[in-house]
Design a protein around this motif. Structure first.
Motif, short mmCIF file in Angstrom:
data_model
loop_
_atom_site.label_atom_id
_atom_site.label_comp_id
_atom_site.label_asym_id
_atom_site.label_seq_id
_atom_site.Cartn_x
_atom_site.Cartn_y
_atom_site.Cartn_z
N ALA A 217 25.82 -10.16 -48.34
CA ALA A 217 26.61 -11.12 -48.14
C ALA A 217 27.09 -11.18 -46.49
CB ALA A 217 27.91 -11.39 -48.86
N ALA A 218 27.43 -10.02 -46.00
CA ALA A 218 27.57 -10.09 -44.62
C ALA A 218 26.48 -10.16 -43.90
CB ALA A 218 28.27 -8.50 -44.43
N ILE A 219 25.26 -9.79 -44.41
CA ILE A 219 23.93 -10.10 -43.35
C ILE A 219 23.89 -11.74 -43.65
CG2 ILE A 219 21.70 -9.66 -43.11
CD1 ILE A 219 22.18 -6.90 -44.42
N ALA A 220 23.93 -12.26 -44.75
CA ALA A 220 23.94 -13.65 -44.74
C ALA A 220 24.63 -14.46 -43.94
CB ALA A 220 23.86 -13.85 -46.27
N ASP A 221 25.84 -13.97 -43.93
CA ASP A 221 26.72 -14.70 -42.98
C ASP A 221 26.13 -14.80 -41.60
OD1 ASP A 221 28.82 -15.08 -44.65
OD2 ASP A 221 29.70 -13.34 -44.38
N THR A 222 25.80 -13.54 -41.09
CA THR A 222 24.95 -13.39 -39.79
C THR A 222 23.53 -14.69 -39.75
OG1 THR A 222 25.69 -11.18 -39.69
CG2 THR A 222 23.82 -11.98 -38.11
N ASN A 223 22.95 -14.56 -40.84
CA ASN A 223 21.75 -15.35 -40.76
C ASN A 223 22.28 -16.58 -40.56
OD1 ASN A 223 19.79 -13.64 -40.68
ND2 ASN A 223 18.81 -14.01 -42.74
N THR A 224 23.28 -17.10 -41.43
CA THR A 224 23.98 -18.68 -41.27
C THR A 224 24.21 -19.00 -39.71
OG1 THR A 224 24.76 -18.45 -43.69
CG2 THR A 224 25.83 -20.34 -41.98
N THR A 225 24.73 -17.97 -39.17
CA THR A 225 25.04 -18.21 -37.39
C THR A 225 23.71 -18.17 -36.84
OG1 THR A 225 27.29 -16.92 -37.93
CG2 THR A 225 26.02 -17.03 -35.72
N PHE A 226 22.91 -17.35 -37.06
CA PHE A 226 21.73 -17.61 -36.43
C PHE A 226 20.73 -18.71 -36.63
CE2 PHE A 226 20.85 -12.74 -36.47
CZ PHE A 226 21.75 -12.40 -35.60
N LEU A 227 21.06 -19.50 -38.00
CA LEU A 227 20.32 -20.73 -37.97
C LEU A 227 21.11 -21.67 -37.64
CD1 LEU A 227 18.12 -21.84 -39.83
CD2 LEU A 227 19.79 -21.89 -41.86
N ASN A 228 22.29 -21.57 -37.40
CA ASN A 228 23.13 -22.68 -36.57
C ASN A 228 22.65 -22.66 -35.21
OD1 ASN A 228 24.39 -23.56 -38.95
ND2 ASN A 228 26.17 -22.19 -38.57
N VAL A 229 22.35 -21.51 -34.75
CA VAL A 229 21.84 -21.40 -33.40
C VAL A 229 20.74 -21.91 -33.19
CG1 VAL A 229 21.02 -19.81 -31.53
CG2 VAL A 229 22.95 -19.40 -32.46
#
Length: 385
Positions: A217-229
């Motif tokens: 879940a924590a890594i998925a949060d990071t991926n969501t941020t990267f995707l927004n970038v």
């Protein structure tokens, strides 16, 4: 501030006593192996990334004001770059403000949730990043990024001093290069998430299974941020991202389902009218666990000790109380989580002093055991430890 990679998120140290049984050790080693593999992959991705944010050349001084000071897009074409300018009474302030202004272009869509920031801070302060990565440029980059609230891929391209006390800095991100970096990081993170959540059915509803999904879940949060970038960069790279990506909240729904299917039995010696047992059960229930019976795979045992305390020249009667508890994995014999509360209470009579002691112990258990349990579940050793 948003976070940079699973490597950061994976660097959480055990805060309490680590269990030593073969089952938990194997589970931890399995996760460490996944982390080490992902860390190596991330280092390879970042080996070609931009260095620590800093000027690509020297600082110019005096003369005609450069065009980029008031119109950075006139030097850094919007089709190729995202750029921003900062200024201050020293170089460091100008660079920080430029990077902050660049980050602001991406807005709230790149702000990670509080827990991700906590995980990152613990990893950074504990040295997990440095120990888990051999890429010194990467380590310097993420440390600087943490201090500056800036983005991976951002760098200071130009610096100018006006000769009158003000420094100017231009922060730049190259769209195509940065998009490729984030795309590779997302794909690496996603492979790690897939590995973490590929848990056999028999191991899914365990604390180790729960921890794997917490990390996912924590890594998925990071991926969501990267995707927004990537969306802000707007070069079409989003179309190359796996379509089945889940968010951190998706995994938290699975975490809730796993938690409520983990039964934990509670047994307390020398309890008074089951008050201590009920206090522990209340905490476990609030955490989402199911209170189990005699055959539960997890057992929380506790021992209540109350002894008189002699305080000369005091009209009241005092007792000292201690509640020692431990969470055990009954399948492996691992002692997972030691816990203890203690204190002293007094009254005109010993029975009432004892009653006050139990009440105080109940309150402490309800207030402190939940956070201790949460911290235990969230703990993972740094890769390679």
């Amino acid at each position: 501030m948003f976070k940079i990679s699973p490597l950061i998120l994976l660097g959480i140290f055990f805060l309490g006593c680590q269990s030593t049984g073969p089952g938990t050790t194997k589970a931890r080693n399995d996760v460490d192996a996944l982390i080490a593999s992902a860390s190596a992959e991330i280092d390879a991705v970042l080996a070609g990334s931009s260095p620590t944010p800093g000027s690509s050349g020297g600082i110019s001084s005096g003369g005609i004001e450069p065009r980029w000071v008031t119109a950075p897009e006139s030097v850094y074409d919007r089709r190729t770059y995202i750029s921003a300018v900062g200024y201050g009474n020293n170089r460091n302030t100008a660079e920080r403000r430029a990077l902050a202004a660049l980050t602001a272009i991406f807005g709230q869509s790149i702000q990670s949730e509080a827990q991700s920031r906590i995980v990152y801070s613990e990893a950074l302060s504990g040295g997990a990043i440095s120990s888990a990565s051999g890429n010194s440029d990467f380590v310097n980059l993420i440390k600087t990024s943490a201090e500056m609230d800036s983005l991976v891929g951002a760098e200071i391209k130009d610096l100018w001093f006006d000769g009158s006390g003000t420094y100017y800095a231009a922060a730049v991100m190259e769209r195509a290069k940065t998009a490729a970096l984030y795309r590779d990081l997302i794909n690496t993170n996603q492979r790690l998430i897939n590995d973490l959540t590929a848990v056999p059915e028999g191991e899914r509803y365990t604390l180790d299974g729960l921890r794997r999904f917490q990390l996912a879940a924590a890594i998925a949060d990071t991926n969501t941020t990267f995707l927004n970038v990537l969306r802000v960069l707007g070069d079409g790279s989003v179309g190359n991202i796996p379509v089945n990506m889940k968010t951190g909240n998706d995994y938290r729904l699975e975490i809730a389902a796993i938690t409520k299917n983990i039964p934990i039995a509670v047994a307390v010696e020398h309890d008074q009218r089951d008050r201590i047992r009920r206090a522990f059960e209340e905490v476990l229930t609030k955490a989402g666990f199911r209170i189990g019976g005699a055959n539960s795979p997890y057992l929380l045992t506790a021992l209540v000790t109350i002894v008189p305390v002699d305080l000369p020249n005091n009209p009241n009667q005092f007792v000292r109380y201690v509640v020692d508890a431990n969470l055990e994995d009954r399948r492996t014999g691992d002692l997972l989580l030691p816990f203890s509360v203690d204190g002293r209470e007094g009254h005109l009579s010993i029975p009432e002093a004892e009653n006050r002691a139990i009440r105080a112990a109940e309150t402490k258990i309800k207030e402190t055991y939940g956070p201790v349990l949460d911290a235990y579940i969230a703990q993972f050793s740094a890769a390679g430890e």
